[in-house]
Write a protein that holds these residues in place. Sequence first.
Motif, PDB file in Angstrom:
ATOM      1  N   HIS A  23       0.803  -1.214   0.000  1.00 12.06           N
ATOM      2  CA  HIS A  23       0.000   0.000   0.000  1.00 12.06           C
ATOM      3  C   HIS A  23       0.845   1.278   0.000  1.00 12.06           C
ATOM      4  O   HIS A  23       0.419   2.313  -0.503  1.00 12.06           O
ATOM      5  N   SER A  24       2.046   1.203   0.555  1.00 11.33           N
ATOM      6  CA  SER A  24       2.834   2.414   0.758  1.00 11.33           C
ATOM      7  C   SER A  24       3.893   2.607  -0.322  1.00 11.33           C
ATOM      8  O   SER A  24       4.515   1.652  -0.768  1.00 11.33           O
ATOM      9  N   THR A  25       4.097   3.860  -0.676  1.00 10.66           N
ATOM     10  CA  THR A  25       5.160   4.196  -1.633  1.00 10.66           C
ATOM     11  C   THR A  25       6.328   4.893  -0.931  1.00 10.66           C
ATOM     12  O   THR A  25       7.268   5.320  -1.591  1.00 10.66           O
ATOM     13  N   LEU A  26       6.264   5.013   0.386  1.00 11.92           N
ATOM     14  CA  LEU A  26       7.324   5.665   1.143  1.00 11.92           C
ATOM     15  C   LEU A  26       8.583   4.789   1.184  1.00 11.92           C
ATOM     16  O   LEU A  26       8.491   3.568   1.048  1.00 11.92           O
ATOM     17  N   PRO A  27       9.730   5.392   1.431  1.00 10.01           N
ATOM     18  CA  PRO A  27      10.947   4.592   1.612  1.00 10.01           C
ATOM     19  C   PRO A  27      10.784   3.655   2.820  1.00 10.01           C
ATOM     20  O   PRO A  27      10.040   3.944   3.758  1.00 10.01           O
ATOM     21  N   ARG A  28      11.511   2.540   2.779  1.00  9.98           N
ATOM     22  CA  ARG A  28      11.387   1.504   3.811  1.00  9.98           C
ATOM     23  C   ARG A  28      11.537   2.062   5.216  1.00  9.98           C
ATOM     24  O   ARG A  28      10.751   1.733   6.113  1.00  9.98           O
ATOM     25  N   GLU A  29      12.526   2.898   5.446  1.00  5.09           N
ATOM     26  CA  GLU A  29      12.756   3.438   6.791  1.00  5.09           C
ATOM     27  C   GLU A  29      11.537   4.203   7.293  1.00  5.09           C
ATOM     28  O   GLU A  29      11.139   4.065   8.454  1.00  5.09           O
ATOM     29  N   GLN A  30      10.930   4.991   6.438  1.00  4.71           N
ATOM     30  CA  GLN A  30       9.734   5.735   6.841  1.00  4.71           C
ATOM     31  C   GLN A  30       8.555   4.806   7.098  1.00  4.71           C
ATOM     32  O   GLN A  30       7.765   5.039   8.018  1.00  4.71           O
ATOM     33  N   ARG A  31       8.422   3.761   6.271  1.00  3.31           N
ATOM     34  CA  ARG A  31       7.340   2.802   6.488  1.00  3.31           C
ATOM     35  C   ARG A  31       7.468   2.158   7.864  1.00  3.31           C
ATOM     36  O   ARG A  31       6.478   2.016   8.582  1.00  3.31           O
ATOM     37  N   ILE A  32       8.685   1.784   8.236  1.00  2.00           N
ATOM     38  CA  ILE A  32       8.900   1.148   9.538  1.00  2.00           C
ATOM     39  C   ILE A  32       8.617   2.142  10.663  1.00  2.00           C
ATOM     40  O   ILE A  32       7.944   1.808  11.646  1.00  2.00           O
ATOM     41  N   LEU A  36       5.861   1.772  13.634  1.00  3.36           N
ATOM     42  CA  LEU A  36       6.177   1.854  15.059  1.00  3.36           C
ATOM     43  C   LEU A  36       5.296   2.892  15.750  1.00  3.36           C
ATOM     44  O   LEU A  36       4.824   2.684  16.879  1.00  3.36           O
ATOM     45  N   LEU A  37       5.043   4.013  15.090  1.00  3.82           N
ATOM     46  CA  LEU A  37       4.135   5.012  15.646  1.00  3.82           C
ATOM     47  C   LEU A  37       2.713   4.473  15.768  1.00  3.82           C
ATOM     48  O   LEU A  37       1.956   4.861  16.669  1.00  3.82           O
ATOM     49  N   LYS A  38       2.359   3.572  14.882  1.00  2.86           N
ATOM     50  CA  LYS A  38       1.024   2.965  14.920  1.00  2.86           C
ATOM     51  C   LYS A  38       0.813   2.205  16.235  1.00  2.86           C
ATOM     52  O   LYS A  38      -0.306   2.172  16.760  1.00  2.86           O
ATOM     53  N   ILE A  39       1.881   1.634  16.787  1.00  2.41           N
ATOM     54  CA  ILE A  39       1.762   0.955  18.077  1.00  2.41           C
ATOM     55  C   ILE A  39       1.291   1.952  19.135  1.00  2.41           C
ATOM     56  O   ILE A  39       0.393   1.653  19.930  1.00  2.41           O
ATOM     57  N   GLN A  40       1.891   3.129  19.141  1.00  9.65           N
ATOM     58  CA  GLN A  40       1.497   4.154  20.112  1.00  9.65           C
ATOM     59  C   GLN A  40       0.058   4.601  19.886  1.00  9.65           C
ATOM     60  O   GLN A  40      -0.686   4.827  20.846  1.00  9.65           O
ATOM     61  N   GLU A  41      -0.337   4.732  18.648  1.00  6.29           N
ATOM     62  CA  GLU A  41      -1.723   5.113  18.352  1.00  6.29           C
ATOM     63  C   GLU A  41      -2.690   4.077  18.931  1.00  6.29           C
ATOM     64  O   GLU A  41      -3.689   4.430  19.561  1.00  6.29           O
ATOM     65  N   GLU A  42      -2.366   2.806  18.720  1.00  2.00           N
ATOM     66  CA  GLU A  42      -3.232   1.741  19.247  1.00  2.00           C
ATOM     67  C   GLU A  42      -3.230   1.729  20.773  1.00  2.00           C
ATOM     68  O   GLU A  42      -4.272   1.498  21.395  1.00  2.00           O
ATOM     69  N   ALA A  43      -2.082   1.999  21.385  1.00  2.03           N
ATOM     70  CA  ALA A  43      -2.022   2.064  22.853  1.00  2.03           C
ATOM     71  C   ALA A  43      -2.903   3.201  23.373  1.00  2.03           C
ATOM     72  O   ALA A  43      -3.542   3.073  24.421  1.00  2.03           O
ATOM     73  N   GLY A  44      -2.941   4.290  22.637  1.00  2.40           N
ATOM     74  CA  GLY A  44      -3.826   5.390  23.009  1.00  2.40           C
ATOM     75  C   GLY A  44      -5.285   4.973  22.964  1.00  2.40           C
ATOM     76  O   GLY A  44      -6.098   5.426  23.792  1.00  2.40           O
ATOM     77  N   LEU A  84       7.220  -5.758  13.997  1.00  4.45           N
ATOM     78  CA  LEU A  84       8.391  -6.634  14.065  1.00  4.45           C
ATOM     79  C   LEU A  84       8.610  -7.339  12.735  1.00  4.45           C
ATOM     80  O   LEU A  84       9.736  -7.423  12.238  1.00  4.45           O
ATOM     81  N   ARG A  85       7.538  -7.799  12.120  1.00  7.10           N
ATOM     82  CA  ARG A  85       7.648  -8.497  10.831  1.00  7.10           C
ATOM     83  C   ARG A  85       8.121  -7.558   9.729  1.00  7.10           C
ATOM     84  O   ARG A  85       8.925  -7.932   8.885  1.00  7.10           O
ATOM     85  N   ARG A  86       7.642  -6.332   9.734  1.00 10.33           N
ATOM     86  CA  ARG A  86       8.070  -5.381   8.703  1.00 10.33           C
ATOM     87  C   ARG A  86       9.531  -4.992   8.887  1.00 10.33           C
ATOM     88  O   ARG A  86      10.212  -4.656   7.930  1.00 10.33           O
ATOM     89  N   MET A  87      10.013  -5.053  10.117  1.00 13.18           N
ATOM     90  CA  MET A  87      11.414  -4.749  10.393  1.00 13.18           C
ATOM     91  C   MET A  87      12.336  -5.915  10.060  1.00 13.18           C
ATOM     92  O   MET A  87      13.462  -5.715   9.624  1.00 13.18           O
ATOM     93  N   ASN A  88      11.845  -7.125  10.288  1.00 11.90           N
ATOM     94  CA  ASN A  88      12.714  -8.291  10.193  1.00 11.90           C
ATOM     95  C   ASN A  88      11.930  -9.474   9.632  1.00 11.90           C
ATOM     96  O   ASN A  88      10.971  -9.928  10.255  1.00 11.90           O
TER      97      ASN A  88
END
Length: 117
Positions: A23-32, A36-44, A84-88
């Motif tokens: 779905h994303s066209t961003l560079p890999r580092e930005q996608r990751i 990671l920020l999505k985890i914080q959103e879900e925790a909220g 974790l899967r997207r990172m590794n």
Amino acid sequence: MTDTSLPDVWQTIDRLAARFEDHSTLPREQRILLQLLKIQEEAGEVAEAVIGATGQNPRKGYSHTWEDVESEICDVIVTGMVALRRMNPEAPDVFARHMSRIADQDLTEPLPHQGRE
């Protein structure tokens, strides 16, 4: 009794991660980073559900149930697994090793004395 059997969890996580990658066209580092920020959103969302389940928002009252809280916690777990899967690509092995360390260390050592007798 409820059936607690699960489909292959990591297979589902792999499918989700692949879908997000496609779905994303961003560079890999930005996608990751965004994942990671999505985890914080879900925790909220967990926090919002807890506040709603306890009726502590005067504007909204009892806006959530404890089942909502459970659902939001599951979203945090899934989002973390996807991150974790997207990172590794070896995420299942990384997670299994981590769980083994937890079992070996945290579950075999006694808890520190907490001043109770």
